[in-house]
Scaffold this active site. Structure first.
Site, PDB file in Angstrom:
ATOM      1  CB  SER A 238      -0.865  -0.025   1.260  1.00  0.00           C
ATOM      2  OG  SER A 238      -1.642   1.136   1.330  1.00  0.00           O
TER       3      SER A 238
ATOM      4  CB  CYS B  72      -7.719   0.290  10.271  1.00  0.00           C
ATOM      5  SG  CYS B  72      -6.226   0.355   9.290  1.00  0.00           S
TER       6      CYS B  72
HETATM    7  N1  PLP Z   1      -2.395  -4.528   6.164  1.00  0.00           N
HETATM    8  C1  PLP Z   1      -1.667  -3.925   7.117  1.00  0.00           C
HETATM    9  C2  PLP Z   1      -0.629  -4.702   7.850  1.00  0.00           C
HETATM   10  C3  PLP Z   1      -1.898  -2.581   7.424  1.00  0.00           C
HETATM   11  O1  PLP Z   1      -1.173  -1.986   8.380  1.00  0.00           O
HETATM   12  C4  PLP Z   1      -2.902  -1.878   6.707  1.00  0.00           C
HETATM   13  C5  PLP Z   1      -3.207  -0.459   7.051  1.00  0.00           C
HETATM   14  O2  PLP Z   1      -3.085  -0.023   8.170  1.00  0.00           O
HETATM   15  C6  PLP Z   1      -3.610  -2.547   5.707  1.00  0.00           C
HETATM   16  C7  PLP Z   1      -3.334  -3.874   5.461  1.00  0.00           C
HETATM   17  C8  PLP Z   1      -4.651  -1.861   4.898  1.00  0.00           C
HETATM   18  O3  PLP Z   1      -4.054  -1.069   3.913  1.00  0.00           O
HETATM   19  P1  PLP Z   1      -4.885   0.104   3.176  1.00  0.00           P
HETATM   20  O4  PLP Z   1      -5.046   1.198   4.172  1.00  0.00           O
HETATM   21  O5  PLP Z   1      -4.035   0.500   2.027  1.00  0.00           O
HETATM   22  O6  PLP Z   1      -6.168  -0.507   2.727  1.00  0.00           O
END
Ligand code: PLP
Length: 377
Positions: A199, A324
């Site tokens: 990402s 998140c």
């Molecule tokens: N996977 C991990 C380990 C993350 O830290 C995050 C975001 O915090 C994501 C997936 C999700 O990524 P995106 O925000 O680009 O959807």
């Protein structure tokens, strides 16, 4: 004026100014749809293929193994659901209790469709060892998905061991490397990785863009159906400006990798030395092998939430659980997964330093924490 200190780089990072400049022409004048055959679209098409090549080179892949997505969440969902859809004989998947919700919830979604999923429990340092995987994997396993490094405690997984064990059982190996890419050396073939999620906003690229690496020959069904973009594997007009920004930011991060690691580790050491110097009692989570700059600290008897809000009042941004889940006051699933005792879990904050931080920042953070802890949170 009080200096604002941003120490939540694992949640997102500041867009690199040069990456932004590289994006600008594609936002304003070079707006042709890269799928169109006329000459006005030529520069968008060229930017797309150059960006794919740049990203591929950074992770040691071939350009046609890079598929642009809307970010880490989509890449994770695609790897899991797309592998399940394409597999007719094997039914079982393995992941871990440490994963980001994008993996955990995509896994529950395929469970509801009748694919059994095993969730491996890590060690208290937050590691999925080869032996833990061996205890669960069978020849019915089609996919193993274990994150490269954890977003809350920073623990880096023994990816080469895990992928080798997966392959011995005829399973493919996916890793959510959203926190690793651009921060630690990562060439897919050094680790035996079949699929990898990334990402851009975690390495100074724009938000809402990412990629999924899929090794040539690894079977995967599309989950976004429509046009023929991305070699017919991911429909939807590509976000060319964001892709250009992502490629720029990743190239820059990769070029500066060793210098950044050394610099960020030095900031980490200053932070811990300062806290110790203030006589603050804390324990660090995530074992000995953690991502540069990702510092998960527990202050027993204190509330992480309260520390976060008091730091916020002092102009310092850190995190408690996963970003998140910023609204959630529940103990995070990662801290539960490593079986941190409740009082320690409740008193946990995540400081995530990056190359945009400096020594003054970490001294400000340490002084502020010392003041908060001394007044008992
Ligand atoms: N996977 C991990 C380990 C993350 O830290 C995050 C975001 O915090 C994501 C997936 C999700 O990524 P995106 O925000 O680009 O959807």
């Amino acid at each position: 004026m009080k200096k604002f200190v941003y120490a939540d780089n694992a949640a997102t990072t500041q867009l690199d100014m040069e990456a932004f400049e590289a994006m600008k022409p594609f936002l304003l004048s070079e707006y042709g749809n890269p799928s169109q055959p006329y000459s006005f679209s030529r520069s968008a098409k060229k930017a797309l293929s150059e960006s794919r090549a740049v990203i591929a080179e950074c992770i040691g892949a071939q350009p046609e193994e890079i598929y642009f997505t809307s970010g880490g969440t989509e890449s994770d969902n695609w790897a899991i659901k797309g592998s399940a859809l394409v597999n007719e004989e094997k039914r079982a998947m393995i992941t871990s209790t440490l994963e980001h919700h994008a993996i955990l919830r995509a896994s529950s979604a395929i469970e509801r469709l009748g694919y059994p999923v095993a969730y491996l429990a890590p060690t208290k340092e937050g590691i999925i060892t080869g032996n833990i995987l061996k205890s669960e994997i069978t020849d019915n396993t089609f996919l193993v998905s274990v994150m490269f490094a954890n977003n809350e405690i920073g623990s880096i997984q023994p990816i080469s061991d895990l992928s080798a064990i997966s392959h011995e059982h005829g399973a493919f190996f996916h890793t959510d490397a959203v926190q690793g890419i651009g921060h630690v050396p990562l060439k897919v073939n050094d680790y035996g990785i079949d699929m990898l999620s990334a990402s851009a906003h975690k390495f100074h690229g724009p938000r809402g863009i990412g990629f999924l690496y899929v090794k040539n020959g690894v079977p995967l069904a599309p989950i976004l159906n429509g046009g023929n973009q991305e070699f017919g594997m991911r429909a939807g007009t590509q976000n060319v400006p964001a892709i250009v920004g992502m490629a720029y930011a990743l190239k820059k991060s990769c070029a500066q990798l060793n210098r950044n690691i050394e610099y960020i580790r030095s900031l980490e050491r200053i932070l811990l030395t300062e806290l110790n110097g203030h006589g603050v009692l804390f324990a660090r989570n995530g074992g000995d092998h953690t991502l540069p700059g990702l510092v998960s600290l527990s202050f027993p008897g204190l509330s992480g939430e309260t520390i976060l809000h008091r730091l916020d009042l002092k102009g310092i941004a850190v995190s408690t659980g996963s970003a998140c889940d910023g609204q959630n006051t529940e103990i995070s699933h990662v801290l539960k997964a490593i079986k941190l005792e409740e009082s320690r879990a409740r008193g946990t904050i995540r400081i995530s330093l990056g190359d945009t931080n400096d020594e003054e920042d970490v001294i400000i953070i340490a002084n502020a924490i010392a003041e908060i802890v001394k007044s008992r949170g």
